[in-house]
Design a protein around this motif. Structure first.
Motif, PDB file in Angstrom:
ATOM      1  N   GLY A   1     -11.079  14.536  -7.219  1.00  0.00           N
ATOM      2  CA  GLY A   1     -12.030  15.557  -7.646  1.00  0.00           C
ATOM      3  C   GLY A   1     -12.431  15.501  -9.101  1.00  0.00           C
ATOM      4  O   GLY A   1     -12.974  16.467  -9.630  1.00  0.00           O
ATOM      5  N   ASN A   2     -12.213  14.354  -9.757  1.00  0.00           N
ATOM      6  CA  ASN A   2     -12.575  14.223 -11.170  1.00  0.00           C
ATOM      7  C   ASN A   2     -13.826  13.389 -11.400  1.00  0.00           C
ATOM      8  O   ASN A   2     -14.175  13.110 -12.536  1.00  0.00           O
ATOM      9  CB  ASN A   2     -11.403  13.639 -11.959  1.00  0.00           C
ATOM     10  N   GLY A   3     -14.496  12.987 -10.310  1.00  0.00           N
ATOM     11  CA  GLY A   3     -15.776  12.296 -10.458  1.00  0.00           C
ATOM     12  C   GLY A   3     -15.712  10.790 -10.353  1.00  0.00           C
ATOM     13  O   GLY A   3     -16.644  10.112 -10.807  1.00  0.00           O
TER      14      GLY A   3
ATOM     15  N   SER B   1     -12.322  14.578 -15.449  1.00  0.00           N
ATOM     16  CA  SER B   1     -13.352  15.564 -15.743  1.00  0.00           C
ATOM     17  C   SER B   1     -12.893  16.502 -16.856  1.00  0.00           C
ATOM     18  O   SER B   1     -11.748  16.971 -16.852  1.00  0.00           O
ATOM     19  CB  SER B   1     -13.669  16.380 -14.483  1.00  0.00           C
ATOM     20  N   VAL B   2     -13.801  16.796 -17.784  1.00  0.00           N
ATOM     21  CA  VAL B   2     -13.455  17.728 -18.858  1.00  0.00           C
ATOM     22  C   VAL B   2     -13.267  19.141 -18.314  1.00  0.00           C
ATOM     23  O   VAL B   2     -12.728  20.015 -18.999  1.00  0.00           O
ATOM     24  CB  VAL B   2     -14.522  17.722 -19.979  1.00  0.00           C
ATOM     25  N   ASN B   3     -13.721  19.366 -17.063  1.00  0.00           N
ATOM     26  CA  ASN B   3     -13.501  20.674 -16.429  1.00  0.00           C
ATOM     27  C   ASN B   3     -12.031  20.918 -16.110  1.00  0.00           C
ATOM     28  O   ASN B   3     -11.611  22.065 -15.939  1.00  0.00           O
ATOM     29  CB  ASN B   3     -14.306  20.774 -15.129  1.00  0.00           C
ATOM     30  N   ASN B   4     -11.268  19.848 -15.979  1.00  0.00           N
ATOM     31  CA  ASN B   4      -9.861  19.961 -15.599  1.00  0.00           C
ATOM     32  C   ASN B   4      -8.970  19.815 -16.829  1.00  0.00           C
ATOM     33  O   ASN B   4      -8.631  18.702 -17.233  1.00  0.00           O
ATOM     34  CB  ASN B   4      -9.505  18.906 -14.548  1.00  0.00           C
ATOM     35  N   ARG B   5      -8.633  20.943 -17.428  1.00  0.00           N
ATOM     36  CA  ARG B   5      -7.769  20.916 -18.596  1.00  0.00           C
ATOM     37  C   ARG B   5      -6.371  20.460 -18.173  1.00  0.00           C
ATOM     38  O   ARG B   5      -5.855  20.865 -17.135  1.00  0.00           O
ATOM     39  CB  ARG B   5      -7.683  22.307 -19.238  1.00  0.00           C
TER      40      ARG B   5
ATOM     41  N   LYS C   1     -17.715  14.588  -2.985  1.00  0.00           N
ATOM     42  CA  LYS C   1     -17.863  15.984  -2.607  1.00  0.00           C
ATOM     43  C   LYS C   1     -17.137  16.863  -3.599  1.00  0.00           C
ATOM     44  O   LYS C   1     -16.102  16.483  -4.139  1.00  0.00           O
ATOM     45  CB  LYS C   1     -17.296  16.234  -1.211  1.00  0.00           C
ATOM     46  N   LYS C   2     -17.703  18.036  -3.812  1.00  0.00           N
ATOM     47  CA  LYS C   2     -17.071  18.997  -4.711  1.00  0.00           C
ATOM     48  C   LYS C   2     -16.087  19.834  -3.920  1.00  0.00           C
ATOM     49  O   LYS C   2     -16.381  20.944  -3.501  1.00  0.00           O
ATOM     50  CB  LYS C   2     -18.135  19.886  -5.369  1.00  0.00           C
ATOM     51  N   LYS C   3     -14.929  19.282  -3.677  1.00  0.00           N
ATOM     52  CA  LYS C   3     -13.924  20.034  -2.935  1.00  0.00           C
ATOM     53  C   LYS C   3     -12.545  19.659  -3.431  1.00  0.00           C
ATOM     54  O   LYS C   3     -12.341  18.591  -3.995  1.00  0.00           O
ATOM     55  CB  LYS C   3     -14.028  19.771  -1.434  1.00  0.00           C
ATOM     56  N   GLN C   4     -11.595  20.538  -3.232  1.00  0.00           N
ATOM     57  CA  GLN C   4     -10.236  20.306  -3.658  1.00  0.00           C
ATOM     58  C   GLN C   4      -9.660  19.103  -2.921  1.00  0.00           C
ATOM     59  O   GLN C   4      -9.742  18.987  -1.714  1.00  0.00           O
ATOM     60  CB  GLN C   4      -9.363  21.533  -3.363  1.00  0.00           C
ATOM     61  N   GLY C   5      -9.090  18.180  -3.662  1.00  0.00           N
ATOM     62  CA  GLY C   5      -8.452  17.035  -3.029  1.00  0.00           C
ATOM     63  C   GLY C   5      -9.318  15.799  -2.978  1.00  0.00           C
ATOM     64  O   GLY C   5      -8.839  14.711  -2.719  1.00  0.00           O
TER      65      GLY C   5
ATOM     66  N   GLY D   1      -6.840   8.866  -5.284  1.00  0.00           N
ATOM     67  CA  GLY D   1      -6.192   9.637  -6.340  1.00  0.00           C
ATOM     68  C   GLY D   1      -4.987  10.391  -5.820  1.00  0.00           C
ATOM     69  O   GLY D   1      -4.923  10.734  -4.646  1.00  0.00           O
ATOM     70  N   CYS D   2      -4.019  10.629  -6.706  1.00  0.00           N
ATOM     71  CA  CYS D   2      -2.833  11.389  -6.286  1.00  0.00           C
ATOM     72  C   CYS D   2      -2.957  12.827  -6.770  1.00  0.00           C
ATOM     73  O   CYS D   2      -3.194  13.077  -7.946  1.00  0.00           O
ATOM     74  CB  CYS D   2      -1.543  10.759  -6.815  1.00  0.00           C
ATOM     75  N   PRO D   3      -2.826  13.806  -5.864  1.00  0.00           N
ATOM     76  CA  PRO D   3      -3.069  15.203  -6.217  1.00  0.00           C
ATOM     77  C   PRO D   3      -1.915  15.905  -6.912  1.00  0.00           C
ATOM     78  O   PRO D   3      -2.124  16.919  -7.565  1.00  0.00           O
ATOM     79  CB  PRO D   3      -3.362  15.861  -4.864  1.00  0.00           C
ATOM     80  N   THR D   4      -0.688  15.404  -6.779  1.00  0.00           N
ATOM     81  CA  THR D   4       0.449  16.178  -7.285  1.00  0.00           C
ATOM     82  C   THR D   4       1.209  15.495  -8.408  1.00  0.00           C
ATOM     83  O   THR D   4       2.059  16.106  -9.033  1.00  0.00           O
ATOM     84  CB  THR D   4       1.442  16.486  -6.152  1.00  0.00           C
TER      85      THR D   4
END
Length: 294
Positions: free
Chosen positions: A38-40, A148-152, A63-67, A89-92
């Motif tokens: 989800g970081n683009g 993504s800069v949205n994800n601090r 897609k703009k969705k979690q995961g 990508g790894c989510p955790t």
């Protein structure tokens, strides 16, 4: 516009044969795109192909969705010499998932196959050894970390990010290039500073094209094509020294197998500790019940 056309020509005509020592056994440049879901990553690949080819297509599903969407290692051809790979990508950020990230980066997992988050050491070993039979050691790997800069990044996770980037360098021999997406959303300076604090020295801010907004913008095209051109400069610099792609793949294999074995050993030690604590608690409970009441 002249610089745009020059970038395109340089990228399309790039050949490893023109490096100082020739191709040294490398057949292509593999741009390994990795990061959290989800970081683009997929949008970044679509943007690179759009800037180079001039026609927008949703090659990589975004897609703009979690995961996120990517569950496989998916290749996308830029030129006859340059391939981009959208890695899962790894989510955790747990050790098992980061181990699979490293196996993807090392090019030890098959392209176009599902990437499974597996805690079974033998199963992981078998998958890697099966892929190794193909003797695929002709890729010059460039790690590209997309965020993504949205994800601090929480302060408690920064050491983990730093370790991932450090290990990516050990695996590929190249300090990962960091691409910051959604740069116009705010938080760019803070995010850049965070990665600089993690010893990243190659950081690019890029605004992706998307399926919703892919009207050509000169500035976007220029920054994307400039980025790809700089990547090829990194490849040229790396090819300045004598290299052995087969030996480098063997080194990557040793690192990954050692990393996965360490995780498995730690898991087994933890299981033993838990069993010993369980036995100790049962013994205490038994002694307590057998103790006479005065």
């Amino acid at each position: 516009m002249a610089d745009i056309e020059k970038y395109k020509a340089d990228i399309n005509n790039y050949s490893l044969n023109n490096c100082r020592h020739g191709n040294q056994g490398y057949g292509r440049v593999l741009l390994q795109v990795f990061g959290l879901p989800g970081n683009g990553k997929s949008s970044f690949i679509n943007s690179c192909k759009f800037a180079l080819e001039g026609v927008f297509n949703e090659h990589a599903e975004a897609k703009k969705k979690q995961g996120g969407c990517t569950t496989r290692r998916v290749p996308y051809k830029l030129t006859d010499t340059i391939m981009m790979v959208d890695n899962r990508g790894c989510p955790t950020l747990n050790k098992y998932e980061t181990g699979q990230i490293f196996a993807q980066l090392a090019n030890l997992l098959p392209i176009n196959d599902e990437v499974e988050w597996c805690e079974d050491y033998k199963k992981n070993l078998d998958r890697i050894l099966e892929e190794d039979k193909k003797q695929n050691y002709s890729d010059f790997i460039v790690p590209i970390f997309v965020h993504s800069v949205n994800n601090r990044i929480p302060s408690q996770e920064r050491d983990t990010y730093k370790l991932i980037l450090k290990n990516a360098r050990k695996i590929t021999g190249i300090n990962p290039i960091v691409v910051l997406t959604h740069k116009s959303y705010g938080g760019l300076i803070e995010t850049r500073n965070t990665f600089e604090d993690m010893d990243s020295n190659k950081i690019y801010a890029i605004e992706n094209y998307t399926i919703e907004d892919h009207q050509q913008v000169l500035g976007k095209h220029r920054e994307i094509l400039s980025f790809l051109s700089q990547i090829l400069n990194e490849v040229n610099f790396g090819m300045e020294q004598k290299r052995d792609p087969k030996s480098e793949r063997n080194d990557r294999m040793k690192f990954i197998l050692g990393y996965l074995k360490d995780i498995d050993d730690e898991k087994n030690r933890e299981a033993i500790r838990e069993r010993e604590e369980e036995i100790e608690n049962l013994q205490k409970e038994k002694e307590k019940r057998s103790c006479p009441i005065l």
